[in-house]
Each structure stands twice: as C-alpha cells, then as structure tokens.
Write a protein that holds these residues in place. Structure first.
Motif, PDB file in Angstrom:
ATOM      1  N   GLU A 176     -16.258  23.567  58.641  1.00 12.17           N
ATOM      2  CA  GLU A 176     -15.939  24.398  57.633  1.00 12.17           C
ATOM      3  C   GLU A 176     -14.791  23.850  56.629  1.00 12.17           C
TER       4      GLU A 176
ATOM      5  N   ARG B  26     -11.799  23.742  53.709  1.00  8.53           N
ATOM      6  CA  ARG B  26     -11.361  24.646  52.786  1.00  8.53           C
ATOM      7  C   ARG B  26     -10.358  23.791  51.730  1.00  8.53           C
ATOM      8  N   ILE B  27     -10.371  23.922  50.492  1.00  7.19           N
ATOM      9  CA  ILE B  27      -9.957  23.407  49.550  1.00  7.19           C
ATOM     10  C   ILE B  27      -8.518  24.123  49.007  1.00  7.19           C
ATOM     11  N   LEU B  28      -7.484  23.440  49.198  1.00  7.22           N
ATOM     12  CA  LEU B  28      -6.144  24.189  48.936  1.00  7.22           C
ATOM     13  C   LEU B  28      -5.581  23.426  47.735  1.00  7.22           C
TER      14      LEU B  28
END
Length: 82
Positions: free
Chosen positions: A75, A77-79
């Motif tokens: 998975e 996640r784009i920060l």
C-alpha cells in the motif's frame, strides 16, 4: 556437544585433512606406494565428507516448506508538502 555441532566439526576436520593431503600429494619425494596410499585415504575422506554433507542437507528443512511468505502489492501513500 549437540549433534549438529558434531557434524559441523567433522566436516571442517575432513575438509582440512583433504586440503593437507592435496598439499602433501604435490611433494616430489613421495614414493609411488605412498602416493597410492595417500590417494586411497583421500577417496575415503571424500566419501565420509559427502556422507556428512548429505546428513546436514537432510537435517535442514527445505526453504519452500519453512517460508510461507506471500508477496503482495504494498500500500502506497502519497504525502504532500506545503
């Protein structure tokens, strides 16, 4: 000592004996009889080493049996930085 430690020590000892025998076999002062006896000892040592290595291989579980990992898509996640 436990059985695996004994096997490992025996393997190291046999390997060292073979290494020493190969060095000794290169000595030009050996008689043909001595060379023949040395080669016979090397054959026996090689057979013993093979048996010990097979025992170690049987002792270790197969990699596929002990590793039940499944690889999946991670998975992500784009920060965002401001």
């Amino acid at each position: 000592m436990a059985q695996p430690e004994v096997l490992d020590q025996n393997i190291r000892t046999l390997q060292e004996r073979l290494r020493a025998a190969w060095q000794q076999l290169g000595d030009p002062s050996l008689t043909p009889f001595t060379r023949r006896e040395l080669r016979n000892q090397m054959k026996q040592c090689t057979a013993d080493l093979r048996a010990h290595l097979e025992a170690v291989a049987r002792r270790q579980p197969e990699p596929s049996a002990c590793s039940t990992r499944t690889f999946a898509k991670p998975e992500l996640r784009i920060l965002a930085c401001n």
